[in-house]
Scaffold this motif. Structure first.
Motif, PDB file in Angstrom:
ATOM      1  N   LEU A   1      20.928  10.929  82.642  1.00  0.00           N
ATOM      2  CA  LEU A   1      20.976   9.561  83.155  1.00  0.00           C
ATOM      3  C   LEU A   1      19.883   9.338  84.193  1.00  0.00           C
ATOM      4  O   LEU A   1      19.141   8.347  84.148  1.00  0.00           O
ATOM      5  CB  LEU A   1      22.345   9.287  83.790  1.00  0.00           C
ATOM      6  N   LEU A   2      19.780  10.284  85.114  1.00  0.00           N
ATOM      7  CA  LEU A   2      18.822  10.139  86.193  1.00  0.00           C
ATOM      8  C   LEU A   2      17.376  10.237  85.681  1.00  0.00           C
ATOM      9  O   LEU A   2      16.501   9.476  86.106  1.00  0.00           O
ATOM     10  CB  LEU A   2      19.091  11.205  87.258  1.00  0.00           C
ATOM     11  N   ARG A   3      17.144  11.157  84.751  1.00  0.00           N
ATOM     12  CA  ARG A   3      15.791  11.325  84.205  1.00  0.00           C
ATOM     13  C   ARG A   3      15.316  10.049  83.508  1.00  0.00           C
ATOM     14  O   ARG A   3      14.180   9.595  83.710  1.00  0.00           O
ATOM     15  CB  ARG A   3      15.762  12.499  83.224  1.00  0.00           C
ATOM     16  N   ASN A   4      16.183   9.469  82.703  1.00  0.00           N
ATOM     17  CA  ASN A   4      15.786   8.268  81.966  1.00  0.00           C
ATOM     18  C   ASN A   4      15.724   7.038  82.858  1.00  0.00           C
ATOM     19  O   ASN A   4      14.931   6.119  82.602  1.00  0.00           O
ATOM     20  CB  ASN A   4      16.739   8.040  80.792  1.00  0.00           C
ATOM     21  N   PHE A   5      16.545   7.010  83.879  1.00  0.00           N
ATOM     22  CA  PHE A   5      16.434   5.909  84.842  1.00  0.00           C
ATOM     23  C   PHE A   5      15.076   5.958  85.534  1.00  0.00           C
ATOM     24  O   PHE A   5      14.395   4.938  85.671  1.00  0.00           O
ATOM     25  CB  PHE A   5      17.570   5.999  85.869  1.00  0.00           C
TER      26      PHE A   5
END
Length: 282
Positions: free
Chosen positions: A65-69
């Motif tokens: 989630l954090l990487r793609n955000f």
């Protein structure tokens, strides 16, 4: 969570007394509470993060989630390319994270406990956590960093220095789950007006409720009975604690106007009772 201290407000005056109790600090000669506050519209709700509520193997997908955000978000929205800046920005815009929103202001928390017209007939709750005590459980290196800064809470700059990655944060939890509170960057006026800060646990797979069961000395709850909610709501509005102030902009203005000119709590309760009588089988 009944094992924790729960006080029931008997009046507006009693509620204010409960919210501000234990706030006197002799060493400072000031009234400065060590508690942070979170209002919940229903007393049965728990302290679960948006990541917890995602369901499934949510702890495993956190890094995705954090990487793609970070990949798709506009870089102009963030001051620095760091874990904590991205977590704070994601939380602010609805990304599932391990963060929970809190406020230094008891009245702001009380607003969120009483703002919804859908729960007029339900008891609401204000949760209070002693963030100073929570930080006393941190490893000596982290406690020393707070002391050197002369601060009781973390800033993004301090976290970037001491815990620069998600892996470093998780590693802290291998020696026992830890709770930390930090102040987010003022990315918009909403954060400033809400006097906001975030909590974070070193283990994303547990809920804060679980952690607090093991540390009941630093947690208390103040229950606002349904019968008291209309009075509390009206007095908060008169004190200018409302959506128009806490959510600057047209969305907040419209939310405030909708509630301000809608039926009062007493009227809503009567309407809901009539509806229940109409649909109930005889």
């Amino acid at each position: 969570m009944n094992e924790h201290r729960t006080s029931v407000a008997e009046s507006w005056e009693h509620l204010c007394s409960l919210l501000f109790e234990e706030s006197w600090q002799p060493s400072l000669g000031r009234f400065r509470s060590h508690y942070v506050y979170k209002g919940l519209t229903n007393a049965s709700y728990g302290l679960t993060t948006s990541l917890n509520r995602l369901g499934g193997d949510y702890a495993a997908v956190e890094r995705h989630l954090l990487r793609n955000f970070r990949k798709y978000a506009q870089r102009s929205d963030i001051g620095s390319d760091s874990l904590w800046s991205w977590l704070a920005l994601g939380q602010h815009h609805g990304l599932p994270t391990r963060l929970l929103d809190w406020t230094y202001s008891p009245f702001v928390a009380l607003h969120f406990a009483t703002d919804s017209t859908h729960y007029q007939g339900e008891d609401s709750i204000v949760c209070c956590v002693d963030f100073v005590q929570a930080h006393q459980l941190l490893p000596s290196k982290l406690r020393r960093a707070l002391q050197e800064e002369g601060s009781d809470v973390w800033t993004l700059e301090m976290l970037n220095s001491e815990i620069p990655s998600l892996e470093a944060l998780n590693e802290l939890g291998t020696r026992g789950d830890l709770l930390m509170f930090f102040e987010p960057p003022s990315v918009d006026q909403r954060i400033v007006n809400q006097y906001a800060l975030f909590s974070v646990l070193t283990d994303p797979s547990i809920c804060l409720d679980e952690w607090l069961r093991d540390h009941p000395e630093m947690f208390k709850r103040i229950l606002v009975p349904a019968s008291l909610r209309p009075e509390v709501r009206d007095k908060l509005d008169q004190a200018n604690i409302n959506e128009r102030v806490l959510f600057p902009g047209l969305d907040g203005l419209c939310a405030w106007l909708k509630r301000h000119y809608g039926p009062s709590g007493a009227v809503l309760e009567e309407v809901n009772t009539q509806v229940d009588d109409f649909v109930s089988p005889h």
